[in-house]
Motif scaffolding. Structure first.
Motif, PDB file in Angstrom:
ATOM      1  N   LYS A 119       0.831  -1.208   0.000  1.00  0.00           N
ATOM      2  CA  LYS A 119       0.000   0.000   0.000  1.00  0.00           C
ATOM      3  C   LYS A 119       0.866   1.260   0.000  1.00  0.00           C
ATOM      4  O   LYS A 119       0.338   2.371  -0.049  1.00  0.00           O
ATOM      5  N   SER A 120       2.153   1.075   0.034  1.00  0.00           N
ATOM      6  CA  SER A 120       3.070   2.198   0.185  1.00  0.00           C
ATOM      7  C   SER A 120       3.330   2.900  -1.143  1.00  0.00           C
ATOM      8  O   SER A 120       3.170   2.324  -2.220  1.00  0.00           O
ATOM      9  N   GLN A 121       3.757   4.151  -1.052  1.00  0.00           N
ATOM     10  CA  GLN A 121       4.142   4.893  -2.246  1.00  0.00           C
ATOM     11  C   GLN A 121       5.367   4.263  -2.905  1.00  0.00           C
ATOM     12  O   GLN A 121       5.517   4.303  -4.131  1.00  0.00           O
ATOM     13  N   GLU A 122       6.244   3.675  -2.096  1.00  0.00           N
ATOM     14  CA  GLU A 122       7.443   3.038  -2.645  1.00  0.00           C
ATOM     15  C   GLU A 122       7.073   1.869  -3.563  1.00  0.00           C
ATOM     16  O   GLU A 122       7.651   1.707  -4.636  1.00  0.00           O
ATOM     17  N   TRP A 123       6.092   1.059  -3.128  1.00  0.00           N
ATOM     18  CA  TRP A 123       5.639  -0.070  -3.941  1.00  0.00           C
ATOM     19  C   TRP A 123       4.986   0.428  -5.229  1.00  0.00           C
ATOM     20  O   TRP A 123       5.286  -0.075  -6.322  1.00  0.00           O
ATOM     21  N   ILE A 124       4.110   1.384  -5.096  1.00  0.00           N
ATOM     22  CA  ILE A 124       3.422   1.938  -6.272  1.00  0.00           C
ATOM     23  C   ILE A 124       4.435   2.521  -7.255  1.00  0.00           C
ATOM     24  O   ILE A 124       4.332   2.339  -8.475  1.00  0.00           O
ATOM     25  N   HIS A 125       5.440   3.205  -6.720  1.00  0.00           N
ATOM     26  CA  HIS A 125       6.458   3.812  -7.574  1.00  0.00           C
ATOM     27  C   HIS A 125       7.297   2.745  -8.283  1.00  0.00           C
ATOM     28  O   HIS A 125       7.631   2.895  -9.477  1.00  0.00           O
ATOM     29  N   ALA A 126       7.630   1.666  -7.578  1.00  0.00           N
ATOM     30  CA  ALA A 126       8.428   0.593  -8.191  1.00  0.00           C
ATOM     31  C   ALA A 126       7.654  -0.080  -9.324  1.00  0.00           C
ATOM     32  O   ALA A 126       8.226  -0.418 -10.370  1.00  0.00           O
ATOM     33  N   LEU A 127       6.355  -0.280  -9.142  1.00  0.00           N
ATOM     34  CA  LEU A 127       5.528  -0.835 -10.219  1.00  0.00           C
ATOM     35  C   LEU A 127       5.443   0.133 -11.397  1.00  0.00           C
ATOM     36  O   LEU A 127       5.523  -0.275 -12.563  1.00  0.00           O
ATOM     37  N   ALA A 128       5.271   1.422 -11.067  1.00  0.00           N
ATOM     38  CA  ALA A 128       5.173   2.427 -12.128  1.00  0.00           C
ATOM     39  C   ALA A 128       6.472   2.503 -12.936  1.00  0.00           C
ATOM     40  O   ALA A 128       6.449   2.690 -14.158  1.00  0.00           O
ATOM     41  N   THR A 129       7.602   2.351 -12.265  1.00  0.00           N
ATOM     42  CA  THR A 129       8.891   2.368 -12.957  1.00  0.00           C
ATOM     43  C   THR A 129       8.983   1.217 -13.952  1.00  0.00           C
ATOM     44  O   THR A 129       9.455   1.388 -15.084  1.00  0.00           O
ATOM     45  N   ALA A 130       8.516   0.036 -13.537  1.00  0.00           N
ATOM     46  CA  ALA A 130       8.510  -1.110 -14.443  1.00  0.00           C
ATOM     47  C   ALA A 130       7.598  -0.853 -15.641  1.00  0.00           C
ATOM     48  O   ALA A 130       7.938  -1.177 -16.786  1.00  0.00           O
ATOM     49  N   ASN A 131       6.442  -0.258 -15.383  1.00  0.00           N
ATOM     50  CA  ASN A 131       5.525   0.073 -16.480  1.00  0.00           C
ATOM     51  C   ASN A 131       6.145   1.084 -17.440  1.00  0.00           C
ATOM     52  O   ASN A 131       5.989   0.971 -18.668  1.00  0.00           O
ATOM     53  N   ARG A 132       6.839   2.054 -16.889  1.00  0.00           N
ATOM     54  CA  ARG A 132       7.490   3.065 -17.732  1.00  0.00           C
ATOM     55  C   ARG A 132       8.577   2.433 -18.598  1.00  0.00           C
ATOM     56  O   ARG A 132       8.779   2.829 -19.749  1.00  0.00           O
ATOM     57  N   LEU A 133       9.298   1.466 -18.037  1.00  0.00           N
ATOM     58  CA  LEU A 133      10.325   0.780 -18.817  1.00  0.00           C
ATOM     59  C   LEU A 133       9.688   0.058 -20.008  1.00  0.00           C
ATOM     60  O   LEU A 133      10.191   0.142 -21.140  1.00  0.00           O
ATOM     61  N   ILE A 134       8.588  -0.657 -19.755  1.00  0.00           N
ATOM     62  CA  ILE A 134       7.905  -1.370 -20.838  1.00  0.00           C
ATOM     63  C   ILE A 134       7.423  -0.397 -21.905  1.00  0.00           C
ATOM     64  O   ILE A 134       7.602  -0.626 -23.108  1.00  0.00           O
ATOM     65  N   GLU A 135       6.836   0.699 -21.469  1.00  0.00           N
ATOM     66  CA  GLU A 135       6.327   1.690 -22.414  1.00  0.00           C
ATOM     67  C   GLU A 135       7.462   2.357 -23.189  1.00  0.00           C
ATOM     68  O   GLU A 135       7.324   2.666 -24.385  1.00  0.00           O
ATOM     69  N   SER A 136       8.608   2.535 -22.543  1.00  0.00           N
ATOM     70  CA  SER A 136       9.706   3.273 -23.169  1.00  0.00           C
ATOM     71  C   SER A 136      10.297   2.559 -24.377  1.00  0.00           C
ATOM     72  O   SER A 136      10.900   3.198 -25.244  1.00  0.00           O
ATOM     73  N   VAL A 137      10.155   1.239 -24.452  1.00  0.00           N
ATOM     74  CA  VAL A 137      10.760   0.502 -25.572  1.00  0.00           C
ATOM     75  C   VAL A 137       9.769   0.280 -26.721  1.00  0.00           C
ATOM     76  O   VAL A 137      10.108  -0.392 -27.699  1.00  0.00           O
ATOM     77  N   GLN A 138       8.565   0.805 -26.579  1.00  0.00           N
ATOM     78  CA  GLN A 138       7.609   0.731 -27.683  1.00  0.00           C
ATOM     79  C   GLN A 138       7.954   1.787 -28.740  1.00  0.00           C
ATOM     80  O   GLN A 138       8.385   2.896 -28.397  1.00  0.00           O
ATOM     81  N   PRO A 139       7.782   1.502 -30.030  1.00  0.00           N
ATOM     82  CA  PRO A 139       8.131   2.461 -31.092  1.00  0.00           C
ATOM     83  C   PRO A 139       7.385   3.790 -30.940  1.00  0.00           C
ATOM     84  O   PRO A 139       6.180   3.795 -30.684  1.00  0.00           O
ATOM     85  N   LYS A 140       8.128   4.898 -31.064  1.00  0.00           N
ATOM     86  CA  LYS A 140       7.539   6.242 -30.992  1.00  0.00           C
ATOM     87  C   LYS A 140       7.408   6.768 -32.425  1.00  0.00           C
ATOM     88  O   LYS A 140       8.424   7.030 -33.089  1.00  0.00           O
ATOM     89  N   THR A 141       6.195   6.949 -32.877  1.00  0.00           N
ATOM     90  CA  THR A 141       5.957   7.263 -34.294  1.00  0.00           C
ATOM     91  C   THR A 141       5.721   8.743 -34.562  1.00  0.00           C
ATOM     92  O   THR A 141       5.533   9.122 -35.715  1.00  0.00           O
ATOM     93  N   ASP A 142       5.723   9.586 -33.512  1.00  0.00           N
ATOM     94  CA  ASP A 142       5.550  11.024 -33.755  1.00  0.00           C
ATOM     95  C   ASP A 142       6.571  11.796 -32.942  1.00  0.00           C
ATOM     96  O   ASP A 142       7.144  11.295 -31.954  1.00  0.00           O
ATOM     97  N   ALA A 143       6.786  13.030 -33.336  1.00  0.00           N
ATOM     98  CA  ALA A 143       7.833  13.863 -32.733  1.00  0.00           C
ATOM     99  C   ALA A 143       7.579  14.106 -31.250  1.00  0.00           C
ATOM    100  O   ALA A 143       8.525  14.131 -30.440  1.00  0.00           O
ATOM    101  N   GLU A 144       6.342  14.298 -30.886  1.00  0.00           N
ATOM    102  CA  GLU A 144       6.031  14.586 -29.481  1.00  0.00           C
ATOM    103  C   GLU A 144       6.375  13.399 -28.586  1.00  0.00           C
ATOM    104  O   GLU A 144       6.933  13.567 -27.497  1.00  0.00           O
ATOM    105  N   ALA A 145       6.045  12.171 -29.044  1.00  0.00           N
ATOM    106  CA  ALA A 145       6.361  10.975 -28.260  1.00  0.00           C
ATOM    107  C   ALA A 145       7.862  10.774 -28.149  1.00  0.00           C
ATOM    108  O   ALA A 145       8.380  10.389 -27.092  1.00  0.00           O
ATOM    109  N   ARG A 146       8.594  11.063 -29.235  1.00  0.00           N
ATOM    110  CA  ARG A 146      10.051  10.922 -29.189  1.00  0.00           C
ATOM    111  C   ARG A 146      10.671  11.940 -28.236  1.00  0.00           C
ATOM    112  O   ARG A 146      11.589  11.614 -27.476  1.00  0.00           O
TER     113      ARG A 146
END
Length: 316
Positions: A119-146
């Motif tokens: 229930k802690s912010q640390e746990w939520i943040h660690a999960l969010a970091t993993a999600n951001r890593l997954i999202e970061s390796v997806q192809p960015k097809t527009d200038a704003e996303a890049r």
């Protein structure tokens, strides 16, 4: 015969159980012709010994409850983290990221869970970091996303390094992961999938269970599972309804094989405390560990009698 269920096949004849059985047999042989009550007296004597050994086994749990609760929290952190990573990797995640999450970041999650809870912010943040890593390796097809990815990468990589610091991950594993991420991010910034070579990686074998001890109870052995252990399996029917007093035969991580009596079962996730009445050896383990042990089995009340009868028939 139930008395012998936790003894070694080659147990010393001076063992108290062996001595009690020998004395009962001697009394029966000497007195049964003139006094048939000797059978009942012998049974009462042995049943009393069995009950005292069972009580001794059950009482092992009382002074160990602090350790049991601590290990239950450790197992809960391990199990919860493994399930979280399984959910994260349910989509089409590049293999280098999958390897990183299942073999390294899962340990970060377990550490955070055990210290701060889910229930802690640390746990939520660690999960969010993993999600951001997954999202970061997806192809960015527009200038704003890049542009957003370029701006976020330094913070993301810094958070990944900080998480790996928590578990003292070896430098070689860090650099291997970060190098593979650099290749994936370069492809993402070009709006394309990485080439097949960049997506390849080998998932290392899971860390095997180990037997540990704790300073306050040196005769207590604890089977601990790693956060990156094998996927959880369904518990066999024979272990679904274990209760104190039941007997088990186990093959342990140190390659030994022993018979035990259930001393205590409880907690969430379920923990199992096993004891051997003839000595002070005690074993604590997560109940789910039994699901991965093909040679673990419950010892029925009838089995010792059937085994003895079979031996007697063969000797005729």
């Amino acid at each position: 015969l139930r008395l012998t269920n936790t003894l070694r096949p080659d147990e010393d004849l001076a063992h108290p159980v062996c001595q009690a059985i020998e004395e009962s047999a001697r009394q029966i042989q000497a007195n049964f012709e003139r006094d048939m009550t000797v059978f009942g007296e012998a049974a009462d004597s042995l049943e009393g010994l069995e009950q005292s050994r069972k009580t001794l086994s059950l009482n092992r749990a009382v002074p160990l409850m602090v350790v049991i609760e601590r290990e239950a929290r450790r197992e809960q952190a391990r199990s919860r983290s493994a399930r979280a990573v399984k959910a994260l990797c349910a989509t089409d995640v590049p293999m280098p990221v999958k390897v990183f999450l299942e073999r390294l970041w899962v340990r970060v999650l377990a550490h955070v869970h055990q210290i701060s809870g889910d229930k802690s912010q640390e746990w939520i943040h660690a999960l969010a970091t993993a999600n951001r890593l997954i999202e970061s390796v997806q192809p960015k097809t527009d200038a704003e996303a890049r542009k957003a990815l370029v701006g976020d990468l330094p913070a993301l990589l810094g958070e990944l390094r900080a998480g790996l610091d928590l578990i003292a991950a070896p430098e070689s594993l860090r650099e291997r992961a970060l190098h593979s991420f650099a290749v994936l991010h370069a492809a993402a910034l070009h709006g394309k999938q990485p080439d097949k070579l960049a997506q390849q990686d080998t998932l290392p074998p899971p860390v095997a269970p180990r037997i540990d001890t704790v300073p306050e109870f040196p005769r207590l052995q604890i089977i601990r599972l790693s956060p990156d252990s094998e996927p959880e399996r369904e518990l066999p029917d024979g272990f679904l309804h274990l209760k104190p007093g039941d007997r088990l035969q186990l093959g342990l991580p140190d390659a030994s094989r022993k018979n035990f009596q259930v001393s205590w079962i409880g907690g969430m996730p379920r923990m199992l405390l096993l004891a051997r009445p003839e000595d002070d050896a005690t074993l604590l383990l997560p109940l789910r560990w039994l699901a991965s042990q093909a040679d673990a089995r419950s010892l029925s009340v009838e089995e010792p009698f059937e085994r003895a009868a079979c031996t007697a028939m063969k000797s005729r």
